[in-house]
Design a protein around this motif. Structure first.
Motif, PDB file in Angstrom:
ATOM      1  N   THR A 182      -3.404   8.360  -9.168  1.00 41.03           N
ATOM      2  CA  THR A 182      -3.456   6.945  -8.867  1.00 41.03           C
ATOM      3  C   THR A 182      -2.784   6.665  -7.538  1.00 41.03           C
ATOM      4  O   THR A 182      -1.952   7.452  -7.067  1.00 41.03           O
ATOM      5  CB  THR A 182      -2.738   6.140  -9.959  1.00 41.03           C
TER       6      THR A 182
ATOM      7  N   ALA B 117      -0.375   4.573  -6.780  1.00 37.23           N
ATOM      8  CA  ALA B 117       1.076   4.488  -6.907  1.00 37.23           C
ATOM      9  C   ALA B 117       1.691   5.869  -6.987  1.00 37.23           C
ATOM     10  O   ALA B 117       2.703   6.161  -6.336  1.00 37.23           O
ATOM     11  CB  ALA B 117       1.448   3.671  -8.147  1.00 37.23           C
TER      12      ALA B 117
ATOM     13  N   ASP C 197       8.484   0.953   1.621  1.00 35.78           N
ATOM     14  CA  ASP C 197       8.136   0.937   0.198  1.00 35.78           C
ATOM     15  C   ASP C 197       8.341  -0.472  -0.332  1.00 35.78           C
ATOM     16  O   ASP C 197       9.472  -0.952  -0.456  1.00 35.78           O
ATOM     17  CB  ASP C 197       9.021   1.934  -0.565  1.00 35.78           C
TER      18      ASP C 197
ATOM     19  N   GLU D 187       5.707  -1.364  -6.543  1.00 39.05           N
ATOM     20  CA  GLU D 187       4.531  -0.774  -7.178  1.00 39.05           C
ATOM     21  C   GLU D 187       3.222  -1.155  -6.493  1.00 39.05           C
ATOM     22  O   GLU D 187       2.247  -0.406  -6.556  1.00 39.05           O
ATOM     23  CB  GLU D 187       4.460  -1.194  -8.649  1.00 39.05           C
ATOM     24  N   GLU D 188       3.171  -2.307  -5.834  1.00 45.23           N
ATOM     25  CA  GLU D 188       1.892  -2.823  -5.354  1.00 45.23           C
ATOM     26  C   GLU D 188       1.605  -2.533  -3.889  1.00 45.23           C
ATOM     27  O   GLU D 188       0.483  -2.708  -3.443  1.00 45.23           O
ATOM     28  CB  GLU D 188       1.840  -4.350  -5.559  1.00 45.23           C
TER      29      GLU D 188
ATOM     30  N   LYS E 229      -0.813   2.254   0.542  1.00 46.39           N
ATOM     31  CA  LYS E 229      -1.107   2.002  -0.864  1.00 46.39           C
ATOM     32  C   LYS E 229      -1.216   0.510  -1.109  1.00 46.39           C
ATOM     33  O   LYS E 229      -0.363  -0.278  -0.706  1.00 46.39           O
ATOM     34  CB  LYS E 229       0.014   2.584  -1.735  1.00 46.39           C
TER      35      LYS E 229
ATOM     36  N   SER F   3      -1.417  -0.742  -8.014  1.00 44.68           N
ATOM     37  CA  SER F   3      -0.574   0.146  -8.805  1.00 44.68           C
ATOM     38  C   SER F   3      -1.369   0.707  -9.977  1.00 44.68           C
ATOM     39  O   SER F   3      -2.574   0.458 -10.121  1.00 44.68           O
ATOM     40  CB  SER F   3       0.640  -0.626  -9.338  1.00 44.68           C
ATOM     41  N   ASP F   4      -0.676   1.464 -10.843  1.00 49.32           N
ATOM     42  CA  ASP F   4      -1.330   2.039 -12.016  1.00 49.32           C
ATOM     43  C   ASP F   4      -1.914   0.964 -12.919  1.00 49.32           C
ATOM     44  O   ASP F   4      -2.893   1.201 -13.630  1.00 49.32           O
ATOM     45  CB  ASP F   4      -0.326   2.862 -12.824  1.00 49.32           C
TER      46      ASP F   4
ATOM     47  N   SER G  82      -3.049  -2.026 -11.899  1.00 48.41           N
ATOM     48  CA  SER G  82      -3.921  -2.957 -11.186  1.00 48.41           C
ATOM     49  C   SER G  82      -5.382  -2.725 -11.562  1.00 48.41           C
ATOM     50  O   SER G  82      -5.799  -1.593 -11.820  1.00 48.41           O
ATOM     51  CB  SER G  82      -3.764  -2.781  -9.670  1.00 48.41           C
TER      52      SER G  82
ATOM     53  N   GLY H 129      -7.313  -0.643  -6.974  1.00 46.41           N
ATOM     54  CA  GLY H 129      -6.315   0.044  -6.169  1.00 46.41           C
ATOM     55  C   GLY H 129      -6.969   0.758  -4.998  1.00 46.41           C
ATOM     56  O   GLY H 129      -8.122   1.183  -5.080  1.00 46.41           O
TER      57      GLY H 129
END
Length: 437
Positions: free
Chosen positions: A2, A4, A67, A70-71, A113, A116-117, A119, A122
């Protein structure tokens, strides 16, 4: 993988423990984190001419990582090689082959990125290393940087709509090259509605096409594959599944292949392991995993005695056994994606006498201050025209991990205009410093 997971992996491969938080912060309390880095190394390359004369460079490599939780995440930077000695008459200060095409400018983006996992949609943009397209029966362990003079940025997109899950990718977002997609149907979701465990029974269709117009001209190639997967055993931290599939080359009668196999995934506080074992059938020139770790070289000249591209090579009919193991182990259950041991190994043995091996291992020693990484690729072992590539890297951190020394070396193959592959090598030694906030 993924998006993320890939961003965290990208950070973890290069940074010390301070670069990644031990656990993700709640969405309402995301704190943006930054990493700046500079590396300077003395780099020696054995040029493609293969005359035994080395070229020397100073390689400067700045990096910026942002960073955003997550998104969102971004990693920018690229190596710049400044010529010290050797080289062709009239060569400029900067190594021309690193920046002589539009695709090469993609190397400035190491990772972007979005999503996230969790979403629905992605996106990941950057270098592709060891990339597999969902089932992996067409694209498996592929690297878009295997050609030393071609540095594209690849991308992949993931999306979920009801019982459908889609992943699409491009090996070069700035050139007409390798592109493909796989659409998976969650059969249990379709028949009985959404369940807590997605994809327990799935059907998938994948199609991949190489336009062959960037990174050097090469014949185009199209492959398709249909897959079925059933998860037959679920336990806390463990899952086992059965798989089968059939593929072919659209428009090429008689080119087909079939596969059956088993797989398992295990996750514990200290261990993350994926295993797969398959029996494969190839016929009429089709083979599973054609877009693999060797593809960026094989598209010009496949390993073997024929001396032609992979799209034109006559792959013998027969069977093979394929096994793959990906293991991450940590003795203290470290919360990030760094591990004391990272191992990835794939082996395929063919009934007509060929053996392919692709392996990578990295170990952390002395309180994670020393990391040793090895990788090797053998294609066509025990056959005429076999191909061998290998590399090693050592990193040693000191001064609380902010400063590090690094050394690396290995072998290379340079594609020429006429499709031949010229052997080369590299060796480097240098220092780096980074700061995470």
């Amino acid at each position: 993988m993924t998006p993320a997971l890939l961003l965290l992996l990208l950070l973890a491969q290069a940074e010390g423990p301070d670069a990644i938080p031990d656990a993700p912060a709640p969405a309402s309390a995301v704190r943006w984190q930054y990493l700046t880095r500079g590396e300077a190394t003395a780099l020696a390359l054995l040029p493609r001419g293969g005359l035994g004369t080395w070229e020397g460079f100073v390689q400067v490599e700045p990096t910026l990582v942002v960073d955003g939780g997550e998104e969102w995440g971004l990693n920018l930077g690229a190596p710049v090689r400044l010529q010290l000695w050797g080289g062709a008459p009239g060569a400029g200060l900067v190594r021309r082959e690193d920046w002589d095409s539009l695709s090469d400018w993609g190397q400035l983006v190491r990772g972007l990125k979005l999503g996230s996992d969790n979403s629905t949609v992605g996106v990941w943009l950057g270098a592709l290393e060891g990339y597999s397209l969902l089932s992996g029966h067409l694209v498996r362990r592929y690297s878009n940087r295997a050609n030393p003079d071609y540095h594209p940025a690849g991308a992949f997109f993931t999306g979920t709509l009801g019982p459908l899950y889609t992943e699409a990718f491009a090996s070069d977002v700035l050139g007409a090259r390798l592109m493909g997609a796989e659409v998976a149907l969650d059969v249990q979701h379709l028949l009985f509605g959404r369940t807590p465990q997605r994809g327990r029974y799935a059907l998938a269709l994948s199609v991949v096409h190489d336009w062959g117009r960037a990174g050097g001209r090469a014949p185009s190639l199209t492959l398709a594959h249909l897959d079925a997967t059933a998860v037959v055993l679920v336990r806390p931290g463990f899952e086992a599944h059965l798989l089968s599939g059939w593929g072919g080359r659209p428009g090429e009668g008689g080119a087909w292949g079939a596969v059956v196999g088993v797989g398992a995934d295990a996750v514990t506080p200290t261990l993350d392991m994926t295993l797969r074992l398959e029996v494969r059938r190839q016929h009429g020139g089709f083979r599973q995993g054609a877009f693999g770790p060797d593809y960026e070289l094989a598209r010009f000249r496949a390993a073997g005695p024929d001396g032609v591209s992979l799209a034109e090579a006559l792959f013998p009919d027969g069977f093979s056994v394929f096994g793959e193991s990906v293991v991450g182990w940590d003795s203290v259950s470290y919360g990030g994606l760094q591990r004391h041991l990272q191992l990835s190994l794939a082996v395929e043995a063919f009934t007509w006498g060929r053996l392919d091996v692709d392996g990578r291992v990295a170990v952390q020693l002395l309180d994670r201050n020393v990391e040793v990484a090895l990788k090797g690729l053998v294609v066509g072992l025990e056959q005429s025209g076999a191909r061998y590539l290998g590399a090693a890297e050592v990193r040693w951190r000191f001064l609380a991990g902010r400063l590090y020394a690094l050394s690396s070396g290995g072998t290379l193959l340079y594609p020429e205009v006429d499709g031949t592959l010229r052997p080369g090598a590299f060796a480097s030694l240098g220092l780096g410093v980074d700061d995470a906030r």
